[in-house]
Design a protein around this motif. Structure first.
Motif, PDB file in Angstrom:
ATOM      1  N   VAL A  63      17.563 -62.437  11.284  1.00 38.15           N
ATOM      2  CA  VAL A  63      16.721 -61.645  10.452  1.00 38.15           C
ATOM      3  C   VAL A  63      17.151 -61.612   9.108  1.00 38.15           C
ATOM      4  CG1 VAL A  63      15.656 -59.194  10.064  1.00 38.15           C
ATOM      5  CG2 VAL A  63      15.527 -60.212  12.155  1.00 38.15           C
ATOM      6  N   ARG A  64      16.472 -61.639   8.110  1.00 38.04           N
ATOM      7  CA  ARG A  64      16.740 -61.447   6.715  1.00 38.04           C
ATOM      8  C   ARG A  64      15.870 -60.625   6.096  1.00 38.04           C
ATOM      9  NH1 ARG A  64      15.092 -64.256   1.670  1.00 38.04           N
ATOM     10  NH2 ARG A  64      17.150 -64.189   0.043  1.00 38.04           N
ATOM     11  N   ILE A  65      16.423 -59.520   5.368  1.00 42.96           N
ATOM     12  CA  ILE A  65      15.546 -58.175   4.866  1.00 42.96           C
ATOM     13  C   ILE A  65      15.650 -58.161   3.371  1.00 42.96           C
ATOM     14  CG2 ILE A  65      15.716 -57.194   6.966  1.00 42.96           C
ATOM     15  CD1 ILE A  65      17.821 -55.282   5.493  1.00 42.96           C
ATOM     16  N   GLU A  66      14.612 -57.379   3.022  1.00 41.32           N
ATOM     17  CA  GLU A  66      14.850 -56.867   1.578  1.00 41.32           C
ATOM     18  C   GLU A  66      14.972 -55.429   1.662  1.00 41.32           C
ATOM     19  OE1 GLU A  66      11.551 -57.421  -1.867  1.00 41.32           O
ATOM     20  OE2 GLU A  66      11.178 -55.511  -0.888  1.00 41.32           O
ATOM     21  N   LEU A  67      15.805 -54.963   0.801  1.00 45.99           N
ATOM     22  CA  LEU A  67      16.397 -53.558   0.875  1.00 45.99           C
ATOM     23  C   LEU A  67      15.889 -52.850  -0.503  1.00 45.99           C
ATOM     24  CD1 LEU A  67      17.504 -51.448   2.781  1.00 45.99           C
ATOM     25  CD2 LEU A  67      19.688 -51.765   1.205  1.00 45.99           C
ATOM     26  N   SER A  68      14.877 -52.255  -0.437  1.00 47.70           N
ATOM     27  CA  SER A  68      14.306 -51.530  -1.761  1.00 47.70           C
ATOM     28  C   SER A  68      14.507 -50.175  -2.060  1.00 47.70           C
ATOM     29  CB  SER A  68      12.729 -52.028  -1.799  1.00 47.70           C
ATOM     30  OG  SER A  68      11.915 -51.285  -0.683  1.00 47.70           O
ATOM     31  N   SER A  69      14.607 -49.796  -3.206  1.00 44.87           N
ATOM     32  CA  SER A  69      14.723 -48.326  -3.443  1.00 44.87           C
ATOM     33  C   SER A  69      13.667 -47.964  -4.432  1.00 44.87           C
ATOM     34  CB  SER A  69      15.948 -48.277  -4.307  1.00 44.87           C
ATOM     35  OG  SER A  69      16.301 -46.720  -4.548  1.00 44.87           O
ATOM     36  N   HIS A  70      13.043 -46.738  -4.303  1.00 49.24           N
ATOM     37  CA  HIS A  70      11.983 -46.186  -5.138  1.00 49.24           C
ATOM     38  C   HIS A  70      12.413 -44.851  -5.939  1.00 49.24           C
ATOM     39  CE1 HIS A  70       9.198 -49.105  -3.331  1.00 49.24           C
ATOM     40  NE2 HIS A  70      10.103 -49.033  -2.271  1.00 49.24           N
ATOM     41  N   THR A  71      11.836 -44.577  -6.964  1.00 48.64           N
ATOM     42  CA  THR A  71      11.984 -43.293  -7.760  1.00 48.64           C
ATOM     43  C   THR A  71      10.845 -42.557  -7.860  1.00 48.64           C
ATOM     44  OG1 THR A  71      11.382 -44.218  -9.876  1.00 48.64           O
ATOM     45  CG2 THR A  71      13.881 -44.234  -9.122  1.00 48.64           C
ATOM     46  N   ASP A  72      10.780 -41.407  -8.320  1.00 49.37           N
ATOM     47  CA  ASP A  72       9.504 -40.395  -8.697  1.00 49.37           C
ATOM     48  C   ASP A  72       9.262 -40.954 -10.028  1.00 49.37           C
ATOM     49  OD1 ASP A  72      11.041 -38.924 -10.340  1.00 49.37           O
ATOM     50  OD2 ASP A  72      11.807 -37.552  -8.664  1.00 49.37           O
ATOM     51  N   SER A  73       8.163 -40.427 -10.532  1.00 46.36           N
ATOM     52  CA  SER A  73       7.504 -40.669 -11.950  1.00 46.36           C
ATOM     53  C   SER A  73       8.519 -40.017 -13.276  1.00 46.36           C
ATOM     54  CB  SER A  73       6.462 -40.162 -11.947  1.00 46.36           C
ATOM     55  OG  SER A  73       5.953 -38.968 -11.829  1.00 46.36           O
ATOM     56  N   ARG A  74       9.268 -39.199 -12.679  1.00 45.11           N
ATOM     57  CA  ARG A  74       9.938 -38.486 -13.908  1.00 45.11           C
ATOM     58  C   ARG A  74      11.016 -39.619 -14.618  1.00 45.11           C
ATOM     59  NH1 ARG A  74      11.347 -32.788 -10.696  1.00 45.11           N
ATOM     60  NH2 ARG A  74      11.849 -34.453  -9.241  1.00 45.11           N
ATOM     61  N   GLN A  75      11.457 -39.197 -15.807  1.00 46.57           N
ATOM     62  CA  GLN A  75      12.016 -40.323 -16.480  1.00 46.57           C
ATOM     63  C   GLN A  75      11.090 -41.246 -17.034  1.00 46.57           C
ATOM     64  OE1 GLN A  75      14.774 -39.901 -18.207  1.00 46.57           O
ATOM     65  NE2 GLN A  75      16.152 -38.681 -16.810  1.00 46.57           N
ATOM     66  N   THR A  76      11.718 -42.067 -18.066  1.00 47.57           N
ATOM     67  CA  THR A  76      10.902 -43.312 -18.270  1.00 47.57           C
ATOM     68  C   THR A  76      10.739 -44.461 -17.222  1.00 47.57           C
ATOM     69  OG1 THR A  76      12.676 -44.637 -19.150  1.00 47.57           O
ATOM     70  CG2 THR A  76      11.476 -42.858 -20.706  1.00 47.57           C
ATOM     71  N   HIS A  77       9.693 -45.301 -17.643  1.00 47.79           N
ATOM     72  CA  HIS A  77       9.482 -46.441 -16.612  1.00 47.79           C
ATOM     73  C   HIS A  77      10.712 -47.282 -16.342  1.00 47.79           C
ATOM     74  CE1 HIS A  77       7.349 -49.432 -14.301  1.00 47.79           C
ATOM     75  NE2 HIS A  77       7.910 -50.556 -14.996  1.00 47.79           N
ATOM     76  N   GLU A  78      11.298 -47.779 -17.614  1.00 49.97           N
ATOM     77  CA  GLU A  78      12.380 -48.747 -17.722  1.00 49.97           C
ATOM     78  C   GLU A  78      13.767 -47.922 -17.175  1.00 49.97           C
ATOM     79  OE1 GLU A  78      10.426 -47.610 -20.316  1.00 49.97           O
ATOM     80  OE2 GLU A  78       9.348 -49.576 -20.767  1.00 49.97           O
ATOM     81  N   TYR A  79      13.831 -46.718 -17.387  1.00 57.99           N
ATOM     82  CA  TYR A  79      14.953 -45.888 -16.895  1.00 57.99           C
ATOM     83  C   TYR A  79      14.898 -45.880 -15.228  1.00 57.99           C
ATOM     84  CZ  TYR A  79      18.483 -42.530 -15.510  1.00 57.99           C
ATOM     85  OH  TYR A  79      19.501 -41.765 -14.760  1.00 57.99           O
ATOM     86  N   ASN A  80      13.777 -45.700 -14.705  1.00 54.70           N
ATOM     87  CA  ASN A  80      13.527 -45.581 -13.134  1.00 54.70           C
ATOM     88  C   ASN A  80      13.744 -46.913 -12.733  1.00 54.70           C
ATOM     89  OD1 ASN A  80      13.018 -42.973 -13.117  1.00 54.70           O
ATOM     90  ND2 ASN A  80      10.866 -43.138 -13.384  1.00 54.70           N
ATOM     91  N   GLN A  81      13.179 -48.348 -13.363  1.00 55.36           N
ATOM     92  CA  GLN A  81      13.402 -49.491 -12.806  1.00 55.36           C
ATOM     93  C   GLN A  81      14.979 -49.705 -12.781  1.00 55.36           C
ATOM     94  OE1 GLN A  81      10.570 -51.317 -11.807  1.00 55.36           O
ATOM     95  NE2 GLN A  81      12.364 -52.780 -10.949  1.00 55.36           N
ATOM     96  N   MET A  82      15.851 -49.272 -13.661  1.00 49.44           N
ATOM     97  CA  MET A  82      16.998 -49.624 -13.667  1.00 49.44           C
ATOM     98  C   MET A  82      17.852 -48.891 -12.442  1.00 49.44           C
ATOM     99  SD  MET A  82      20.118 -48.611 -16.655  1.00 49.44           S
ATOM    100  CE  MET A  82      19.868 -46.945 -16.124  1.00 49.44           C
ATOM    101  N   LEU A  83      17.505 -47.594 -12.422  1.00 49.91           N
ATOM    102  CA  LEU A  83      18.279 -46.806 -11.602  1.00 49.91           C
ATOM    103  C   LEU A  83      17.896 -47.066  -9.980  1.00 49.91           C
ATOM    104  CD1 LEU A  83      20.087 -44.327 -10.951  1.00 49.91           C
ATOM    105  CD2 LEU A  83      17.811 -42.871 -10.988  1.00 49.91           C
ATOM    106  N   SER A  84      16.525 -47.507  -9.723  1.00 51.92           N
ATOM    107  CA  SER A  84      16.237 -48.214  -8.561  1.00 51.92           C
ATOM    108  C   SER A  84      16.878 -49.491  -8.225  1.00 51.92           C
ATOM    109  CB  SER A  84      14.632 -48.014  -8.279  1.00 51.92           C
ATOM    110  OG  SER A  84      14.453 -49.211  -9.154  1.00 51.92           O
ATOM    111  N   GLN A  85      17.110 -50.289  -9.157  1.00 48.14           N
ATOM    112  CA  GLN A  85      17.744 -51.536  -8.906  1.00 48.14           C
ATOM    113  C   GLN A  85      19.278 -51.435  -8.668  1.00 48.14           C
ATOM    114  OE1 GLN A  85      16.282 -54.459  -8.547  1.00 48.14           O
ATOM    115  NE2 GLN A  85      18.294 -55.221  -7.843  1.00 48.14           N
ATOM    116  N   LEU A  86      19.666 -50.309  -9.314  1.00 49.09           N
ATOM    117  CA  LEU A  86      21.228 -50.023  -8.938  1.00 49.09           C
ATOM    118  C   LEU A  86      21.323 -49.341  -7.617  1.00 49.09           C
ATOM    119  CD1 LEU A  86      22.353 -48.576 -12.622  1.00 49.09           C
ATOM    120  CD2 LEU A  86      23.086 -50.810 -11.384  1.00 49.09           C
TER     121      LEU A  86
END
Length: 240
Positions: A161-184
């Motif tokens: 099995v091969r998987i994608e592990l994903s992270s999601h944030t809420d809508s607070r903070q900017t879109h760019e910041y949330n994208q960076m934080l979720s990737q980290l």
């Protein structure tokens, strides 16, 4: 052996011998599937029937086999202090395994074990429960590590099995910041799995930021902290 005068009527020590006795008891297991409730991270447990269960003494290739009943229950005799592995399988689901060592303090004891079955459907997101991060942080906390260890075991018993592990944030903070934080955060979880022996080429880290909210809590919406927390989740899905 030991010496003691506690049973002596003359004051002299007796020499006593003892041997270990492994108390037998019954393992009561249950096979379940957790179904997501739409629009929330909450799940409801339903029994998985006719699953095949194999009980091994750890390190042995010999096993005894049972099948889960209409309530998802199964039973095995076990003895205290012995390390066991239960492997579960059913068509349409990933194989499961759980390791445990029963205490069995009394012959009438029962040991409770639960196997959570996950469907092997590709590209269907599955929430990894109890993965929480401190505000603006992406390091793995002890409670999160415990949950990721369960995912490690799933990947170990399903080596193709091969998987994608994903992270999601809420809508607070900017879109760019949330994208960076979720990737980290996603990368931090993948790095943890790799540290436990899972090959990196079986894992894809993906941060979705605030692009996949599961409720109404978009920018400007009035939401409770609990509703925001539901959006701050970690998921995985089968790619192969």
């Amino acid at each position: 052996m030991l010496s003691s005068s506690r049973f002596s009527e003359t004051g002299f020590d007796d020499i006593l011998t003892f041997k270990e006795y492994k108390v037998p008891c019954i393992l009561v297991g249950k096979t379940i599937e957790k179904l997501a409730q739409e629009g929330t991270v909450k799940t409801v447990a339903v029994p998985v029937t006719e699953a095949k269960l194999q009980l091994y003494v750890d390190g042995s290739d010999e096993f005894v086999e049972e099948t889960s009943n209409q309530e998802g229950k199964f039973y095995f005799p076990v003895v205290a202090g012995t390390k066991y592995v239960i492997k579960g399988s059913k068509a349409g689901y990933l194989d499961q395994a759980v390791t445990f060592t029963p205490e069995c303090l009394y012959k009438t004891d029962t040991v409770q074990v639960e196997l959570v079955f996950i469907r092997s459907t590709p590209n269907k997101p599955i929430v990894v429960e109890n993965i929480y991060y401190d505000l603006d942080k992406f390091d793995i906390k002890p409670a999160a590590a415990k949950e990721l260890d369960k995912l490690v075991q799933i990947l170990q018993v399903n080596p193709l099995v091969r998987i994608e592990l994903s992270s999601h944030t809420d809508s607070r903070q900017t879109h760019e910041y949330n994208q960076m934080l979720s990737q980290l955060r996603a990368q931090s979880a993948v790095d943890y799995l790799v540290s436990k022996g899972i090959s990196r080429d079986r894992l894809v880290a993906r941060g979705y930021g605030e692009t996949k909210l599961i409720n109404k809590c978009k920018d400007g919406a009035k939401c409770s902290e609990q509703q925001h927390q539901e959006n701050r989740r970690t998921e995985f899905k089968i790619l192969r």
